[in-house]
Design a protein around this motif. Structure first.
Motif, PDB file in Angstrom:
ATOM      1  N   ASP A 117       3.852  10.438  -6.660  1.00 10.32           N
ATOM      2  CA  ASP A 117       4.881  10.791  -7.639  1.00 10.32           C
ATOM      3  C   ASP A 117       4.264  11.097  -9.003  1.00 10.32           C
ATOM      4  N   LYS A 118       3.288  10.294  -9.409  1.00  6.42           N
ATOM      5  CA  LYS A 118       2.615  10.516 -10.698  1.00  6.42           C
ATOM      6  C   LYS A 118       1.896  11.856 -10.683  1.00  6.42           C
ATOM      7  N   TYR A 119       1.213  12.146  -9.578  1.00  7.75           N
ATOM      8  CA  TYR A 119       0.498  13.406  -9.469  1.00  7.75           C
ATOM      9  C   TYR A 119       1.475  14.582  -9.508  1.00  7.75           C
ATOM     10  N   ASN A 120       2.545  14.488  -8.729  1.00  7.37           N
ATOM     11  CA  ASN A 120       3.533  15.574  -8.683  1.00  7.37           C
ATOM     12  C   ASN A 120       4.181  15.810 -10.021  1.00  7.37           C
TER      13      ASN A 120
ATOM     14  N   VAL B  48       0.840  -1.196   0.000  1.00 12.64           N
ATOM     15  CA  VAL B  48       0.000   0.000   0.000  1.00 12.64           C
ATOM     16  C   VAL B  48       0.878   1.250   0.000  1.00 12.64           C
ATOM     17  N   GLU B  49       1.920   1.259   0.826  1.00 10.58           N
ATOM     18  CA  GLU B  49       2.841   2.400   0.853  1.00 10.58           C
ATOM     19  C   GLU B  49       3.474   2.632  -0.521  1.00 10.58           C
ATOM     20  N   MET B  50       3.883   1.544  -1.176  1.00  7.05           N
ATOM     21  CA  MET B  50       4.486   1.670  -2.508  1.00  7.05           C
ATOM     22  C   MET B  50       3.486   2.234  -3.508  1.00  7.05           C
ATOM     23  N   GLY B  51       2.230   1.766  -3.431  1.00  6.30           N
ATOM     24  CA  GLY B  51       1.191   2.266  -4.328  1.00  6.30           C
ATOM     25  C   GLY B  51       0.888   3.733  -4.087  1.00  6.30           C
ATOM     26  N   GLU B  52       0.809   4.120  -2.808  1.00  4.73           N
ATOM     27  CA  GLU B  52       0.563   5.533  -2.474  1.00  4.73           C
ATOM     28  C   GLU B  52       1.694   6.412  -2.990  1.00  4.73           C
TER      29      GLU B  52
END
Length: 82
Positions: free
Chosen positions: A75-78, A66-70
């Motif tokens: 990162d994608k959003y940024n 879950v941490e990796m997915g978040e």
């Protein structure tokens, strides 16, 4: 998803489980895909410890995934707002 991708994903997940099991003081048996404690395996205590080990490693694996997915989503959003 093609077969090679599935195999790579399974190998990565197994490696993650092995790392977590080692961190928590357990053994991850890649041949049987099970987490085992170091107590005698033929005893009731050993079996109970194996269950506890599996629960602990499974829970920690889920949290790390879950941490990796978040992190990937953040990162994608940024990267998209730059």
């Amino acid at each position: 998803m093609d077969l090679q991708s599935k195999n790579n994903a399974k190998e990565a997940l197994n490696n993650l489980k092995m790392e977590i099991a080692t961190e928590l003081g357990y053994y991850y048996n890649m041949r049987t895909d099970k987490v085992e404690c170091y107590d005698p395996q033929g005893t009731l205590d050993g079996q109970a410890e194996n269950i506890r080990a599996g629960v602990e490693v499974g829970g920690m694996t889920s949290r790390k995934l879950v941490e990796m997915g978040e992190k990937a989503l953040v990162d994608k959003y940024n990267n998209s707002i730059k």
